[in-house]
Design an enzyme around this catalytic site. Sequence first.
Site, PDB file in Angstrom:
ATOM      1  N   HIS A  63     -46.301  39.148  75.586  1.00  0.00           N
ATOM      2  CA  HIS A  63     -45.586  37.906  75.914  1.00  0.00           C
ATOM      3  C   HIS A  63     -44.262  37.865  75.171  1.00  0.00           C
ATOM      4  O   HIS A  63     -44.211  37.606  73.966  1.00  0.00           O
ATOM      5  CB  HIS A  63     -46.463  36.699  75.546  1.00  0.00           C
TER       6      HIS A  63
ATOM      7  N   GLU B 298     -45.637  38.087  71.376  1.00  0.00           N
ATOM      8  CA  GLU B 298     -47.070  37.793  71.236  1.00  0.00           C
ATOM      9  C   GLU B 298     -47.830  38.906  71.950  1.00  0.00           C
ATOM     10  O   GLU B 298     -47.603  39.157  73.136  1.00  0.00           O
ATOM     11  CB  GLU B 298     -47.407  36.442  71.875  1.00  0.00           C
TER      12      GLU B 298
END
Length: 700
Positions: free
Chosen positions: A428, A440
């Site tokens: 992410h 992430e």
Amino acid sequence: MTSPVSYELVDDIGVISIDNPPVNALSQAVRQGIHDAIAAAQQDASKAVLIICDGRTFIAGADITEFGKPPQEPYLPDLCNTIEDSSKLVVAAIHGTALGGGLEVAMSSHYRCAVSGAKVGLPEVKLGLLPGAGGTQRLPRLAGATAALDIMTGGNPIDMEKAATLGIIDHIADGKLREAALAWCRELVQKDAGRRKTRELPVATVADGVLAEYRSTLAKRARGQIAPQKIVDCVEAALTRPFAEGLRIEREKFLECMQSPQSAALRHMFFAEREAAKVRGLSKDTPQRDVNKVGVIGAGTMGSGIAMNFANAGMQVVLLEVNDEALGKGLSIIDRNYQGGVKRGKMSAEHALACRGRISGTTDYESLSDADLVIEAVFENLEIKQEVFATLDAICRQGAILATNTSYQDVDRIAAATTRPQDVIGLHFFSPAHIMKLLEVVRASKTADDVLATCMALAKKIRKTPVVSGVCYGFIGNRMLGHYGREAQLCVIEGATPEQLDGAMEEWGMAMGPLAVFDLAGLDVGYKARQGLPESERGDPRASRVADALVEMNRLGQKTGAGFYRYDPETRRRSSDPEVQALIEREAAALGVERREIDAGEIVDRLLFALVNEGMNILDEGIAQRPGDIDVVYVYGYGFPAWRGGPMHYADAVGLAHVLERVREFEQRFGSENWTPAPLLEKLVATGNTLAEWAKSSSK
Ligand code: 3HC
Ligand code: NAI
């Protein structure tokens, strides 16, 4: 215990070698070792002394792990004076990075040589500190006050060529550093160069008003931070006072910084960032997969930026779109981004061209059949993503890593669309993806260890700061943001104007207030995400009333020139809009909310403690590995001020009991739907523990 510092006579040169891996930090043992070696050199047959380091770098600074503990002799400032006072000529030989106390040791030496490719810097400001071993007094004498201010308040290292031009480095060594440095020492001795004490050099005066201007620039650039202003005070002392008095002033200000909550927060961030890169339960020896060719699916806002990261790190990238038109659009975003980078001086035109040359476009999935990693960045819709993953499953080679950039979707369900869920992971990125540091890394329930290990290492290669998250709606960052954004919008409905709301958060230290951030990201992004959820999962329906209405008025934020604010098309400067105020008042009336004055203290506490409370749940559920990981997510992905240390460190700093008291008060005032104290918060308050203590004990 053997000393990390050894001393030997090589013919007539006394060589002090420091070997304190990983970065030769100036621990007590290193300081003692240097001190003893300098003392020995005063008595022996050496004609000069060379300070040199083993391993990957020259001294990278004071030992940060010793900060906050009782100081132990010899103190670094005294050691630097001892080096400078040596009756034998002292030369520092630099490779890698001479940082902080490391550069201070070098500047106390009488001469400095370095290999080209080495860097020097005084990064203390990034730890909320100032150089505390004479750096603020010696650097202006070597490089001039303005260059010293730039180096010390920016904290970024400079390369050898620049350091030589500024007079910080006297000699660039060719070939092997040790031999070259020894030869140069002999040359200096032969030339009878003498001991050139930095303290005795004059400081060139600066024009009137330079320091005042610097202070006012810093007040904007480093808003809220104390260390940069104190650095200016020290440079002023260097310009106006005798050296010894300058040192005394530096010491006083260094200690003030060291005891400040800002430095505690920044030191916490230093270690949190490094710890976040470590995955609990994953052995260091976990094998990694080779990644040379990367596929990116979807060349929109995110896909185009994601592609650039890998190309910039030297990998081949194939960007896939649904049709030529969409592909052309994506590639032109990339061209624009590279041009922008060149224009802003971030990269040379040649480098940009080389990076751009590694990105090719396609509309044919077959081009991804030999990719080592494929990252999907198509529309935020589970069915579409599952379709893409089923196609990838059919096309990609066995062992390829299949990643999704989804913001909210369930990575397990995406993985289930393939026959190889062990190869599926979430990566992410944050917008703009070629700039934002946070990544992430979403570990799904079946993600293989080697896939995770590969992605963590890859993050470093593409210069991102990775944080592992478990699977949940919004992962760490966006899940917490939901609560923060809810409170922001409820405060607006209840009485705060957008300017008051954002102003309060910006005054507190956030890079941008939440409503301005929504405008920047595009109000349609949240709108679409809400629409994609069943009504029962959309959260407090009052919170998004204004944002939804703005989207329906085609006020999507900065991209349409209007959202919560109006934007100047040239400068992008925001201004308040009476139309929005009228809308807010209409929505409040429709909800039967009686608007009231809301002070900045309430705004800040509601928004931050909403973050903290949800962060506690995220920790309890094991979605985040440790509180520091959440702090890294917020500082690197959401504009949270590093000098506040991230939301979880902030909670510890203000006291968990205080946080709980406020959460309970908000529960009473606003209802338990939005404000149920997190069980972990209650537990920690009941046992009198801080989060930091809890993190330490739960990592055992
Ligand atoms: N003290 C203690 N440990 C340090 C350290 C330091 N100054 N610098 C790095 N480390 C540790 C890291 O925590 C990490 O430990 P880990 O492996 O257990 O996680 C390990 O060394 C390797 O560090 P990095 O992962 O950061 O390695 P890199 O190769 O990516 O970077 C570096 C190397 C550029 C030296 C980077 O570590 C760095 O910037 N270090 C901090 C330098 C610094 O801030 N120096 C100033 C200190 S304050 C000071 O000197 C005060 C003085 O003025 C009085
Ligand atoms: P976008 O709408 O800008 O781009 C999506 C692109 O995917 C479009 O160019 C579209 O043509 C293409 N696409 C759609 N279906 C496709 C398919 N089947 N095959 C190939 N290409 C296809 O969207 P954006 O903002 O780039 O978002 C992409 C993903 O990244 C979403 O999952 C989003 O949640 C996520 N994300 C978005 C962030 C943001 O700030 N915009 C931040 C982090 C993640």
